[in-house]
Design an enzyme around this catalytic site. Structure first.
Site, PDB file in Angstrom:
ATOM      1  N   CYS A 114     -71.446  18.862  56.307  1.00 57.40           N
ATOM      2  CA  CYS A 114     -70.607  19.721  57.429  1.00 57.40           C
ATOM      3  C   CYS A 114     -69.724  18.771  57.968  1.00 57.40           C
ATOM      4  O   CYS A 114     -68.947  19.026  58.929  1.00 57.40           O
ATOM      5  CB  CYS A 114     -71.267  20.809  58.176  1.00 57.40           C
ATOM      6  SG  CYS A 114     -72.023  22.187  57.537  1.00 57.40           S
ATOM      7  N   HIS A 240     -68.339  20.898  64.985  1.00 61.99           N
ATOM      8  CA  HIS A 240     -68.399  21.498  63.921  1.00 61.99           C
ATOM      9  C   HIS A 240     -69.018  23.181  63.798  1.00 61.99           C
ATOM     10  O   HIS A 240     -69.528  23.418  64.614  1.00 61.99           O
ATOM     11  CB  HIS A 240     -69.392  20.938  63.114  1.00 61.99           C
ATOM     12  CG  HIS A 240     -70.086  22.388  61.790  1.00 61.99           C
ATOM     13  ND1 HIS A 240     -69.700  22.866  61.378  1.00 61.99           N
ATOM     14  CD2 HIS A 240     -71.493  21.894  61.384  1.00 61.99           C
ATOM     15  CE1 HIS A 240     -70.170  23.572  60.014  1.00 61.99           C
ATOM     16  NE2 HIS A 240     -71.699  23.192  59.949  1.00 61.99           N
ATOM     17  N   ASN A 269     -69.973  29.926  59.213  1.00 63.15           N
ATOM     18  CA  ASN A 269     -70.394  28.614  58.885  1.00 63.15           C
ATOM     19  C   ASN A 269     -69.555  27.941  58.108  1.00 63.15           C
ATOM     20  O   ASN A 269     -70.391  28.366  57.248  1.00 63.15           O
ATOM     21  CB  ASN A 269     -71.772  28.128  59.225  1.00 63.15           C
ATOM     22  CG  ASN A 269     -72.187  26.300  59.359  1.00 63.15           C
ATOM     23  OD1 ASN A 269     -71.442  25.303  58.415  1.00 63.15           O
ATOM     24  ND2 ASN A 269     -72.831  26.066  59.462  1.00 63.15           N
TER      25      ASN A 269
HETATM   26  N1  ACO Z   1     -82.017  38.618  61.910  1.00 65.98           N
HETATM   27  C1  ACO Z   1     -83.281  38.868  62.617  1.00 65.98           C
HETATM   28  N2  ACO Z   1     -83.921  38.076  63.368  1.00 65.98           N
HETATM   29  C2  ACO Z   1     -83.969  37.197  62.136  1.00 65.98           C
HETATM   30  C3  ACO Z   1     -83.161  36.728  61.916  1.00 65.98           C
HETATM   31  C4  ACO Z   1     -81.905  36.994  62.046  1.00 65.98           C
HETATM   32  N3  ACO Z   1     -80.549  37.414  60.923  1.00 65.98           N
HETATM   33  N4  ACO Z   1     -83.517  35.247  61.049  1.00 65.98           N
HETATM   34  C5  ACO Z   1     -84.477  35.044  62.111  1.00 65.98           C
HETATM   35  N5  ACO Z   1     -85.018  35.785  62.290  1.00 65.98           N
HETATM   36  C6  ACO Z   1     -86.014  36.491  63.214  1.00 65.98           C
HETATM   37  C7  ACO Z   1     -87.202  35.219  62.920  1.00 65.98           C
HETATM   38  O1  ACO Z   1     -88.325  35.814  61.404  1.00 65.98           O
HETATM   39  C8  ACO Z   1     -88.042  34.953  63.862  1.00 65.98           C
HETATM   40  O2  ACO Z   1     -88.559  35.813  63.911  1.00 65.98           O
HETATM   41  P1  ACO Z   1     -90.830  35.602  64.894  1.00 65.98           P
HETATM   42  O3  ACO Z   1     -90.100  35.573  66.001  1.00 65.98           O
HETATM   43  O4  ACO Z   1     -91.489  36.947  64.622  1.00 65.98           O
HETATM   44  O5  ACO Z   1     -90.858  34.899  63.820  1.00 65.98           O
HETATM   45  C9  ACO Z   1     -87.087  35.318  65.966  1.00 65.98           C
HETATM   46  O6  ACO Z   1     -86.174  36.688  64.237  1.00 65.98           O
HETATM   47  C10 ACO Z   1     -86.494  33.562  65.705  1.00 65.98           C
HETATM   48  O7  ACO Z   1     -86.449  33.012  64.473  1.00 65.98           O
HETATM   49  P2  ACO Z   1     -85.855  31.587  64.688  1.00 65.98           P
HETATM   50  O8  ACO Z   1     -84.975  30.192  63.744  1.00 65.98           O
HETATM   51  O9  ACO Z   1     -86.563  30.957  65.691  1.00 65.98           O
HETATM   52  O10 ACO Z   1     -84.431  31.806  65.452  1.00 65.98           O
HETATM   53  P3  ACO Z   1     -83.430  30.674  66.134  1.00 65.98           P
HETATM   54  O11 ACO Z   1     -82.526  31.359  67.566  1.00 65.98           O
HETATM   55  O12 ACO Z   1     -83.735  29.412  66.275  1.00 65.98           O
HETATM   56  O13 ACO Z   1     -82.041  30.868  65.198  1.00 65.98           O
HETATM   57  C11 ACO Z   1     -80.395  29.673  63.640  1.00 65.98           C
HETATM   58  C12 ACO Z   1     -82.196  30.884  63.977  1.00 65.98           C
HETATM   59  C13 ACO Z   1     -79.611  30.581  63.977  1.00 65.98           C
HETATM   60  C14 ACO Z   1     -81.333  29.396  62.425  1.00 65.98           C
HETATM   61  C15 ACO Z   1     -80.493  28.538  64.193  1.00 65.98           C
HETATM   62  O14 ACO Z   1     -81.874  27.938  64.412  1.00 65.98           O
HETATM   63  C16 ACO Z   1     -79.450  27.498  63.829  1.00 65.98           C
HETATM   64  O15 ACO Z   1     -78.269  28.326  64.226  1.00 65.98           O
HETATM   65  N6  ACO Z   1     -79.663  26.524  63.244  1.00 65.98           N
HETATM   66  C17 ACO Z   1     -78.514  24.871  63.312  1.00 65.98           C
HETATM   67  C18 ACO Z   1     -77.913  25.530  61.927  1.00 65.98           C
HETATM   68  C19 ACO Z   1     -77.047  24.895  61.704  1.00 65.98           C
HETATM   69  O16 ACO Z   1     -77.063  24.459  62.399  1.00 65.98           O
HETATM   70  N7  ACO Z   1     -76.870  24.682  60.823  1.00 65.98           N
HETATM   71  C20 ACO Z   1     -75.805  23.756  60.493  1.00 65.98           C
HETATM   72  C21 ACO Z   1     -75.636  22.558  59.061  1.00 65.98           C
HETATM   73  S1  ACO Z   1     -75.655  24.359  57.525  1.00 65.98           S
HETATM   74  C22 ACO Z   1     -74.582  22.917  55.908  1.00 65.98           C
HETATM   75  O17 ACO Z   1     -74.926  21.665  56.392  1.00 65.98           O
HETATM   76  C23 ACO Z   1     -75.279  23.466  54.976  1.00 65.98           C
END
Ligand code: ACO
Length: 318
Positions: A114, A240, A269
């Site tokens: 990214c 990004h 993304n």
């Molecule tokens: N729908 C419903 N529930 C979900 C989903 C979904 N799609 N995905 C995860 N959950 C659940 C999890 O299982 C978890 O449940 P639990 O509490 O029972 O265990 C709960 O939601 C919370 O999960 P978290 O991972 O803590 O959620 P978070 O608020 O951190 O959001 C996310 C996750 C959106 C992935 C976030 O961490 C994020 O955006 N991270 C950065 C990603 C990024 O920036 N990537 C960029 C680079 S990508 C590249 O280079 C190719």
């Protein structure tokens, strides 16, 4: 580094629009979870006859036309992608053939996830400086839908397909201020053909979130220090588009939240495409019609990051 002025921009989206409700029929998720946790409402996936290559060709053609140039004018081609159609030839070479770009110039792909579009911009500056020439075509494009594990709800809801392209003109009146870096690890991994399973994106979302909210402000502060500018002299900030919460957090930390542009709701993304895609939308919305200074920052797999001060001269929307 040799200064660059962005004089043309283009973008391409595939035909299939996928909403959060559509995804909730495939994995256990909901529109409410996705939009609240990420800001994403829809994204686009390639359909038949569409791929990273077709998107990149279409965005690049548009950027060259919007710059008022023809493909013969281009002196350097850099494509940033993690989802090229082939290992070889590169997407950049396929683009060269498709557009009829001259032979005796540098043409290549880079992989910085990214951060790729800004790594590509820095590479283009270096190429023009070392090899000569006036115009560089830098494109970011991805077909991430073919790298997704549609059983993994924590990643498959995040990504989309798109391409964004920019034409830069060499500008000796200003340096290109960039901040490039990498923290070699596997927090984001695209497991590839070296393994028996098909390629899929795997990501430690929480670790990447923490990385992003740390590296975005520090990288942008380093770019501003190099340029001798403060936030009040910047017109826009384009991060990004990975998660609206990441952008909001950084906007608060850096001040001037009104300067932080977001369009993640429309596309998800799109990795290397996301920064030029945002610039294209801003231009279409009439936000970039004059001479603007835009701070841009990308971060992603590697873990890589890149911050840059972009000087824009796109003119009125055609
Ligand atoms: N729908 C419903 N529930 C979900 C989903 C979904 N799609 N995905 C995860 N959950 C659940 C999890 O299982 C978890 O449940 P639990 O509490 O029972 O265990 C709960 O939601 C919370 O999960 P978290 O991972 O803590 O959620 P978070 O608020 O951190 O959001 C996310 C996750 C959106 C992935 C976030 O961490 C994020 O955006 N991270 C950065 C990603 C990024 O920036 N990537 C960029 C680079 S990508 C590249 O280079 C190719």
């Amino acid at each position: 580094m040799t200064g660059l002025k962005m004089i043309g921009i283009g973008r391409a989206l595939p035909g299939r629009c996928v909403t959060n409700d559509d995804l909730s029929k495939i994995v256990e998720t909901s529109d409410a979870w996705i939009s609240e946790r990420t800001g994403i409402r829809r994204r686009y996936y390639c359909g038949e006859g569409e791929s990273t290559n077709t998107l990149i060709v279409s965005a690049a053609r548009q950027a060259v036309a919007n710059a008022g140039l023809t493909p013969e004018d281009i002196d350097c081609v850099i494509v940033a992608t993690v989802s090229s159609d082939y290992a070889s030839p590169s997407v950049a070479c396929l683009l060269q053939a498709e557009l009829g770009i001259r032979e005796n110039i540098p043409v290549m792909d880079i992989n910085a996830a990214c951060a790729g579009f800004l790594y590509g911009t820095a590479t283009a500056s270096g190429m023009l400086q070392v090899y000569g020439g006036r115009y560089a075509l830098v494109v970011g494009g991805e077909q991430l839908s073919r790298l997704m594990d549609m059983n993994d709800r924590s990643t498959c809801v995040l990504f989309g397909d798109a391409a964004g392209a920019a034409v830069y003109e060499r500008d000796e009146t200003a340096d290109l201020c960039v901040d490039l870096g990498s923290r070699g690890n596997l927090e984001i991994e695209i497991q590839g053909c070296a393994r028996p399973e098909p390629s899929v994106i795997k990501m430690n979302g929480n670790a990447v979130f923490r990385f992003a909210v740390g590296v975005i402000p520090s990288s942008l502060n380093r770019v501003m220090a190099k340029a001798g500018l403060t936030m009040d002299q910047i017109d826009w900030v384009v991060c990004h588009q990975a998660n609206a919460r990441i952008i909001d957090h950084c906007a608060k930390k850096l001040g001037a939240p009104e300067k932080f542009y977001k369009n993640i709701d429309r596309y998800g993304n799109t990795s290397a495409a996301s920064i030029p895609l945002a610039l294209y939308d801003m231009w279409q919305e009439g936000l970039l019609q004059h001479e603007e200074k835009v701070l841009a920052v990308g971060f992603g797999g590697g873990l890589t990051w890149a911050g840059a001060l972009l000087n824009l001269s796109l003119g009125a929307v055609k």
